[in-house]
Design a protein around this motif. Sequence first.
Motif, PDB file in Angstrom:
ATOM      1  N   ILE B  43       0.846  -1.212   0.000  1.00 61.51           N
ATOM      2  CA  ILE B  43       0.000   0.000   0.000  1.00 61.51           C
ATOM      3  C   ILE B  43       0.881   1.261   0.000  1.00 61.51           C
ATOM      4  N   GLY B  44       1.863   1.268   0.882  1.00 63.46           N
ATOM      5  CA  GLY B  44       2.626   2.488   1.141  1.00 63.46           C
ATOM      6  C   GLY B  44       3.538   2.917   0.005  1.00 63.46           C
ATOM      7  N   MET B  45       4.175   1.962  -0.655  1.00 62.20           N
ATOM      8  CA  MET B  45       5.117   2.352  -1.719  1.00 62.20           C
ATOM      9  C   MET B  45       4.414   2.994  -2.915  1.00 62.20           C
ATOM     10  N   PRO B  46       3.370   2.360  -3.460  1.00 62.69           N
ATOM     11  CA  PRO B  46       2.662   3.043  -4.554  1.00 62.69           C
ATOM     12  C   PRO B  46       2.061   4.376  -4.107  1.00 62.69           C
ATOM     13  N   LEU B  47       1.580   4.421  -2.864  1.00 61.32           N
ATOM     14  CA  LEU B  47       0.996   5.668  -2.350  1.00 61.32           C
ATOM     15  C   LEU B  47       2.061   6.767  -2.293  1.00 61.32           C
ATOM     16  N   GLY B  48       3.221   6.425  -1.768  1.00 58.80           N
ATOM     17  CA  GLY B  48       4.325   7.392  -1.688  1.00 58.80           C
ATOM     18  C   GLY B  48       4.786   7.820  -3.064  1.00 58.80           C
ATOM     19  N   ALA B  49       4.907   6.832  -3.977  1.00 66.24           N
ATOM     20  CA  ALA B  49       5.375   7.145  -5.337  1.00 66.24           C
ATOM     21  C   ALA B  49       4.357   8.030  -6.054  1.00 66.24           C
ATOM     22  N   ALA B  50       3.085   7.714  -5.874  1.00 69.53           N
ATOM     23  CA  ALA B  50       2.045   8.522  -6.537  1.00 69.53           C
ATOM     24  C   ALA B  50       2.069   9.953  -6.003  1.00 69.53           C
ATOM     25  N   THR B  51       2.272  10.086  -4.698  1.00 70.71           N
ATOM     26  CA  THR B  51       2.336  11.431  -4.111  1.00 70.71           C
ATOM     27  C   THR B  51       3.541  12.193  -4.651  1.00 70.71           C
ATOM     28  N   ALA B  52       4.611  11.464  -4.916  1.00 70.73           N
ATOM     29  CA  ALA B  52       5.817  12.118  -5.443  1.00 70.73           C
ATOM     30  C   ALA B  52       5.634  12.552  -6.890  1.00 70.73           C
ATOM     31  N   LEU B  53       4.939  11.731  -7.685  1.00 67.52           N
ATOM     32  CA  LEU B  53       4.895  11.969  -9.130  1.00 67.52           C
ATOM     33  C   LEU B  53       3.725  12.838  -9.586  1.00 67.52           C
ATOM     34  N   TYR B  54       2.558  12.608  -8.986  1.00 65.46           N
ATOM     35  CA  TYR B  54       1.371  13.300  -9.491  1.00 65.46           C
ATOM     36  C   TYR B  54       1.199  14.663  -8.838  1.00 65.46           C
ATOM     37  N   LYS B  55       0.868  15.614  -9.671  1.00 68.99           N
ATOM     38  CA  LYS B  55       0.544  16.948  -9.154  1.00 68.99           C
ATOM     39  C   LYS B  55      -0.973  17.042  -9.047  1.00 68.99           C
ATOM     40  N   PHE B  56      -1.469  17.255  -7.854  1.00 70.58           N
ATOM     41  CA  PHE B  56      -2.914  17.385  -7.684  1.00 70.58           C
ATOM     42  C   PHE B  56      -3.185  18.400  -6.573  1.00 70.58           C
ATOM     43  N   PRO B  57      -4.373  18.973  -6.578  1.00 63.84           N
ATOM     44  CA  PRO B  57      -4.678  19.969  -5.540  1.00 63.84           C
ATOM     45  C   PRO B  57      -4.598  19.320  -4.153  1.00 63.84           C
ATOM     46  N   GLY B  58      -3.952  19.976  -3.237  1.00 71.90           N
ATOM     47  CA  GLY B  58      -3.847  19.453  -1.873  1.00 71.90           C
ATOM     48  C   GLY B  58      -2.696  18.480  -1.684  1.00 71.90           C
ATOM     49  N   ARG B  59      -1.819  18.412  -2.685  1.00 74.43           N
ATOM     50  CA  ARG B  59      -0.701  17.474  -2.601  1.00 74.43           C
ATOM     51  C   ARG B  59       0.190  17.768  -1.390  1.00 74.43           C
ATOM     52  N   ARG B  60       0.451  19.046  -1.195  1.00 73.66           N
ATOM     53  CA  ARG B  60       1.317  19.415  -0.060  1.00 73.66           C
ATOM     54  C   ARG B  60       0.697  19.004   1.267  1.00 73.66           C
ATOM     55  N   THR B  61      -0.623  19.171   1.352  1.00 72.57           N
ATOM     56  CA  THR B  61      -1.323  18.771   2.576  1.00 72.57           C
ATOM     57  C   THR B  61      -1.164  17.272   2.798  1.00 72.57           C
ATOM     58  N   VAL B  62      -1.306  16.517   1.727  1.00 72.56           N
ATOM     59  CA  VAL B  62      -1.156  15.060   1.831  1.00 72.56           C
ATOM     60  C   VAL B  62       0.250  14.706   2.326  1.00 72.56           C
ATOM     61  N   VAL B  63       1.248  15.423   1.794  1.00 74.90           N
ATOM     62  CA  VAL B  63       2.634  15.160   2.200  1.00 74.90           C
ATOM     63  C   VAL B  63       2.807  15.441   3.698  1.00 74.90           C
ATOM     64  N   VAL B  64       2.263  16.576   4.137  1.00 71.63           N
ATOM     65  CA  VAL B  64       2.380  16.939   5.558  1.00 71.63           C
ATOM     66  C   VAL B  64       1.670  15.905   6.431  1.00 71.63           C
ATOM     67  N   ILE B  65       0.488  15.484   5.988  1.00 72.93           N
ATOM     68  CA  ILE B  65      -0.275  14.494   6.773  1.00 72.93           C
ATOM     69  C   ILE B  65       0.488  13.168   6.844  1.00 72.93           C
ATOM     70  N   LEU B  66       1.014  12.741   5.696  1.00 71.50           N
ATOM     71  CA  LEU B  66       1.788  11.479   5.687  1.00 71.50           C
ATOM     72  C   LEU B  66       2.961  11.553   6.660  1.00 71.50           C
ATOM     73  N   ASN B  67       3.673  12.669   6.603  1.00 67.91           N
ATOM     74  CA  ASN B  67       4.820  12.839   7.505  1.00 67.91           C
ATOM     75  C   ASN B  67       4.382  12.833   8.967  1.00 67.91           C
TER      76      ASN B  67
END
Lengths: 252, 234
Positions: B43-67
């Motif tokens: 689950i985590g690797m594709p999720l992390g990779a998708a967050t790294a590659l795709y630009k979408f609204p709220g991406r930064r928020t997702v990164v902060v939440i994941l961290n």
Amino acid sequence: MSEALQNEILPLEIEELTFEAGGKRLIKEVTHKFRAGPRTVILGPNGAGKSLLLRLCHGLLKPASGKIRWCGAAADDPARHQAMVFQRPVMLRRTVAANIDYALSLRGMDRDARKVRVEKMLESTGLSRLANSPARVLSFGEQQKLALARAWAVKPRVLFLDEPTASLDPAATHAIEDVIDAIHKAGTRIIMTTHDLGQARRIADEVLFMHRGRLLESSPADAFFERPEDEQARAFIHGELLWWDQPETRLQ
Amino acid sequence: MNDFSSAFTAALSLLASGDADLAEIIALSLQVSLGAVFIATCIGMPLGAATALYKFPGRRTVVVILNALMGLPPVVVGLIVYLLLSRMGPFGVLGLLFTPTAMVFAQVILIVPIIAALSRQIVEDLWREYDEQLRSLGAGPLRCMATLLWDGRFSLLTAVLAGFGRASAEVGAVMIVGGNIDHVTRVMTTSIALEVSKGNLAMALGLGMVLIVLSLAINGSAFLLKESGLRKHA
């Protein structure tokens, strides 16, 4: 209709092309038509905008304004019929053969056909003995050869080369130029950048001279080197530094 | 100090005796932790990779939440999973509470953010290097993601190890959702807590030693694998 004609994407027309980054205009109203046939060398000093122009033509960057039009029979899918080799190509963390195979798999080629094509490319570029070596441990010259093999493998109609021999020694440079020549003879249109005048003389059929984001001259290679029309092109050929914004500092 | 050395000696003799209960606890611990790591990696690797590659609204928020979720308190996760799986909860009908499956479930929730956040950083760094080359070769977004995960495999091993470290050392969540039932959900960490409360320091220390040795062995093997892979493929 022959395969070559079916896949033809040229001519490539660029019209009033500009590109901006960081609030600076780095490519300024460049207009040119790349026809099928000759090898084009885009010449100019560092920072002239040569690499940016290649990236714009290849579709890696979006222009701020202007048009890029592929006008050939296969122009509806130009990305499929072009390839690019970078000054510092990225080698995937797999073997030499697998790097070529990867590029072919992206074009939807089946496994058997890929195997045959990979072997042919390795042979054509003199990399057969390194087929199973990890790509990242090759010398820089060998990596650049592999990058050419990987790009050539997909049979591009147009191959963009961004200073492919920068930081190579003369022997490696000649080896790369031999491969470029073979690719050209196989029917691929070569459009490459360099700031190496000797290399431009050896390779170019047509020269585009760029400086500070502008295309200052486009001529057949013989005419360009014998009678450059543009003053700055002339200065570049004569090895003068191009400090044109500060003429008082220009070497006499 | 005397207590410690006598407990240490007793622990060694317990390990040497090949105690069946101890073996069962060790086996269940590995089963739960490795199972959780496997699922969380998927689950985590594709999720992390998708967050790294795709630009979408709220991406930064997702990164902060994941961290931020990397520091999830295990007891809170245990409590939430307990509420979800209890008879009154939405998944109560599945009857999973106080089973190893519930423990895996809780650990997956704890580990996914760790693996996803670390994977995102690794893939994002690699993407800077690969971006133009892959786009030039004609790789689509999914193929780019797969390529980056494969080429980053040696670095990504670190993310998996971080997840395993969290899973194998975790006690709060598995205690709540597993219940530390003998021969059913008793794992090394919950067992250590129990043995200490009973005053059976030899057993607790023996389990602790095994836990550390297992952790060292798994991390050591992964390190050697990573080193050899990097040597081979630079």
